[in-house]
Design an enzyme around this catalytic site. Structure first.
Site, mmCIF file in Angstrom:
data_model
loop_
_atom_site.group_PDB
_atom_site.id
_atom_site.type_symbol
_atom_site.label_atom_id
_atom_site.label_comp_id
_atom_site.label_asym_id
_atom_site.label_seq_id
_atom_site.Cartn_x
_atom_site.Cartn_y
_atom_site.Cartn_z
ATOM 1 N N TYR A 152 -13.347 6.910 -13.167
ATOM 2 C CA TYR A 152 -13.245 5.604 -12.544
ATOM 3 C C TYR A 152 -13.757 4.588 -13.309
ATOM 4 C CZ TYR A 152 -14.421 2.457 -8.580
ATOM 5 O OH TYR A 152 -14.243 1.500 -7.500
ATOM 6 N N VAL A 164 1.310 1.403 -6.897
ATOM 7 C CA VAL A 164 1.084 0.579 -7.967
ATOM 8 C C VAL A 164 0.998 1.109 -9.137
ATOM 9 C CG1 VAL A 164 -0.522 -0.935 -6.745
ATOM 10 C CG2 VAL A 164 -1.566 0.933 -7.944
ATOM 11 N N THR A 204 -16.693 0.776 3.067
ATOM 12 C CA THR A 204 -15.328 0.828 3.202
ATOM 13 C C THR A 204 -14.968 2.301 3.343
ATOM 14 O OG1 THR A 204 -14.521 1.038 1.008
ATOM 15 C CG2 THR A 204 -14.526 -1.096 2.103
ATOM 16 N N ASN A 248 -5.756 -4.912 -5.923
ATOM 17 C CA ASN A 248 -6.936 -4.559 -5.188
ATOM 18 C C ASN A 248 -7.046 -2.815 -5.076
ATOM 19 O OD1 ASN A 248 -9.310 -4.471 -3.144
ATOM 20 N ND2 ASN A 248 -7.468 -3.744 -2.039
ATOM 21 N N ASP A 300 0.720 -1.172 0.278
ATOM 22 C CA ASP A 300 0.142 -0.115 -0.150
ATOM 23 C C ASP A 300 0.791 1.243 -0.052
ATOM 24 O OD1 ASP A 300 -2.219 2.019 0.695
ATOM 25 O OD2 ASP A 300 -3.202 0.059 1.090
ATOM 26 N N LYS A 350 -12.298 0.912 -14.551
ATOM 27 C CA LYS A 350 -12.857 -0.464 -14.220
ATOM 28 C C LYS A 350 -13.115 -1.128 -15.492
ATOM 29 C CE LYS A 350 -11.963 -0.016 -9.911
ATOM 30 N NZ LYS A 350 -10.964 -0.860 -8.907
HETATM 31 P P1 NAI Z 1 -10.298 1.551 0.543
HETATM 32 O O1 NAI Z 1 -10.026 3.266 0.052
HETATM 33 O O2 NAI Z 1 -10.665 1.458 1.926
HETATM 34 O O3 NAI Z 1 -8.978 0.880 0.066
HETATM 35 C C1 NAI Z 1 -8.240 1.378 -0.955
HETATM 36 C C2 NAI Z 1 -6.760 0.963 -0.757
HETATM 37 O O4 NAI Z 1 -5.926 1.416 -1.634
HETATM 38 C C3 NAI Z 1 -6.217 2.297 0.407
HETATM 39 O O5 NAI Z 1 -5.518 1.405 1.565
HETATM 40 C C4 NAI Z 1 -5.238 3.080 -0.206
HETATM 41 O O6 NAI Z 1 -4.037 3.619 0.636
HETATM 42 C C5 NAI Z 1 -4.708 2.126 -1.201
HETATM 43 N N1 NAI Z 1 -3.943 2.786 -2.452
HETATM 44 C C6 NAI Z 1 -4.632 3.956 -3.066
HETATM 45 N N2 NAI Z 1 -3.691 4.396 -4.211
HETATM 46 C C7 NAI Z 1 -2.856 3.562 -4.066
HETATM 47 C C8 NAI Z 1 -1.325 3.234 -4.853
HETATM 48 N N3 NAI Z 1 -1.280 4.033 -5.732
HETATM 49 N N4 NAI Z 1 -0.664 2.101 -4.545
HETATM 50 C C9 NAI Z 1 -1.037 1.518 -3.611
HETATM 51 N N5 NAI Z 1 -2.088 1.464 -2.806
HETATM 52 C C10 NAI Z 1 -3.003 2.459 -3.079
HETATM 53 O O7 NAI Z 1 -11.430 1.022 -0.586
HETATM 54 P P2 NAI Z 1 -12.073 -0.237 -0.728
HETATM 55 O O8 NAI Z 1 -13.410 -0.338 -0.898
HETATM 56 O O9 NAI Z 1 -11.362 -1.159 0.122
HETATM 57 O O10 NAI Z 1 -11.276 -0.358 -2.367
HETATM 58 C C11 NAI Z 1 -10.546 -1.500 -2.820
HETATM 59 C C12 NAI Z 1 -10.856 -1.919 -4.277
HETATM 60 O O11 NAI Z 1 -12.243 -2.092 -4.650
HETATM 61 C C13 NAI Z 1 -10.672 -0.654 -5.169
HETATM 62 O O12 NAI Z 1 -9.949 -1.076 -6.410
HETATM 63 C C14 NAI Z 1 -12.028 0.016 -5.173
HETATM 64 O O13 NAI Z 1 -12.055 0.632 -6.571
HETATM 65 C C15 NAI Z 1 -12.636 -1.470 -5.619
HETATM 66 N N6 NAI Z 1 -14.101 -1.202 -5.237
HETATM 67 C C16 NAI Z 1 -14.856 -0.660 -4.204
HETATM 68 C C17 NAI Z 1 -16.274 -0.588 -4.213
HETATM 69 C C18 NAI Z 1 -16.680 0.100 -2.727
HETATM 70 O O14 NAI Z 1 -17.813 0.329 -2.898
HETATM 71 N N7 NAI Z 1 -15.984 0.305 -1.613
HETATM 72 C C19 NAI Z 1 -16.913 -0.945 -4.955
HETATM 73 C C20 NAI Z 1 -16.499 -1.505 -6.065
HETATM 74 C C21 NAI Z 1 -15.114 -1.526 -6.289
#
Ligand code: NAI
Length: 249
Positions: A150, A61, A185, A87, A37, A154
């Site tokens: 976004y 990433v 989240t 992720n 992360d 995706k």
């Molecule tokens: P979150 O915001 O809680 O977690 C995302 C994580 O990615 C964070 O820990 C952040 O520090 C990290 N991150 C951001 N930019 C980064 C980078 N350049 N390099 C490494 N890490 C980085 O959000 P969540 O919900 O856990 O998201 C996880 C995945 O699920 C994402 O790809 C999101 O787009 C996807 N998603 C989320 C949904 C939701 O409703 N929460 C719905 C559909 C998909």
């Protein structure tokens, strides 16, 4: 027997939300996990909580050099990588006319380029085959106003998953995409506060937001050998969000 015994996984965006939930689930099922992360303090804390089967590594990433270093660390600490969960992701909400090109590029860099760089980086570490899980979204299946960057990223992940599955199947590497709906989240809380709870109750078949742990169960299945005949496929966990079309009452 534990479902991920002997597996070595890299999970990006593992400091919180769905990534941290997957890391906890993976370790509970016998995997050794490199949590990656850019949120170093929280990421290191999650890894510490998981003990000897987990390590934390800073990984942006969108940066190829970070990927090379992270794969090296995973190999040194645990051995060849068998599972990659792409992720990490960021959300930017704005109508097209108000979307700054810099914001558009920032979203594509993390979500889309990051997924590509991740797949490319682990290939040499997967001589015996493996499983790559790319986290897309329901925004990779259908459109929603205000999500131009976004949604572009995706949809791209969904397509890249299929290309990778076709290229890598002969090497025993499976590649699938996961499409969560609205999951409770930080990402969603930051974008919409608690307003989505009321929306979910009235509009979703299951009447609630999803939990990070529920997506982790799906990611676990795809990482494990239980999904040995699944590749190039889309796995939706959205409480019924995409079961409706826009004419539904
Ligand atoms: P979150 O915001 O809680 O977690 C995302 C994580 O990615 C964070 O820990 C952040 O520090 C990290 N991150 C951001 N930019 C980064 C980078 N350049 N390099 C490494 N890490 C980085 O959000 P969540 O919900 O856990 O998201 C996880 C995945 O699920 C994402 O790809 C999101 O787009 C996807 N998603 C989320 C949904 C939701 O409703 N929460 C719905 C559909 C998909």
């Amino acid at each position: 027997m534990a479902r991920l015994n002997g597996k070595v996984a890299i999970i990006t965006g593992a400091a919180g939300g769905q990534g941290a939930a997957a890391a906890r689930r993976f370790v509970a099922e016998g995997a050794r996990v490199l949590l990656a992360d850019v949120a170093d303090e929280t990421g290191a804390a999650v890894a510490a909580e998981l003990g000897a089967a987990a390590r934390y590594r800073h990984l942006d990433v969108g940066t190829a050099a970070d990927w090379a270093a992270a794969v090296r660390v995973a190999e040194q600490e645990f051995g060849p990588v068998s599972v990659l969960v792409n992720n990490a992701g960021i959300l930017h909400l704005a109508p097209i006319a108000e979307t700054d090109p810099a914001d558009y590029e920032r979203v594509l860099r993390t979500n889309q380029l990051g997924t590509f760089l991740g797949m490319r980086a682990v290939l040499s570490s997967m001589p015996g085959g493996g499983s790559i899980v790319n986290v897309s979204s329901v925004e990779g299946l259908a459109g929603m106003p205000g999500t131009i960057a976004y949604s572009a990223s995706k949809f791209a992940i969904r397509g890249m998953t299929k290309v990778a599955a076709l290229e890598l199947g002969a090497r025993g590497i499976r590649v699938n995409s996961v499409h969560p709906g609205v999951i409770d989240t930080d990402m969603v809380r930051a974008a919409a506060g608690t307003a989505l709870h009321g929306f979910a109750k009235s509009r979703l078949a299951l009447g609630r937001l999803g939990r990070a742990e529920e997506i982790a169960e799906l990611v676990l299945f795809l990482a494990s050998d239980e999904s040995s005949y699944c590749t190039g496929a889309e796995f939706v966990a959205d409480g019924g969000a995409t079961a409706a079309h826009s004419l539904a009452p």
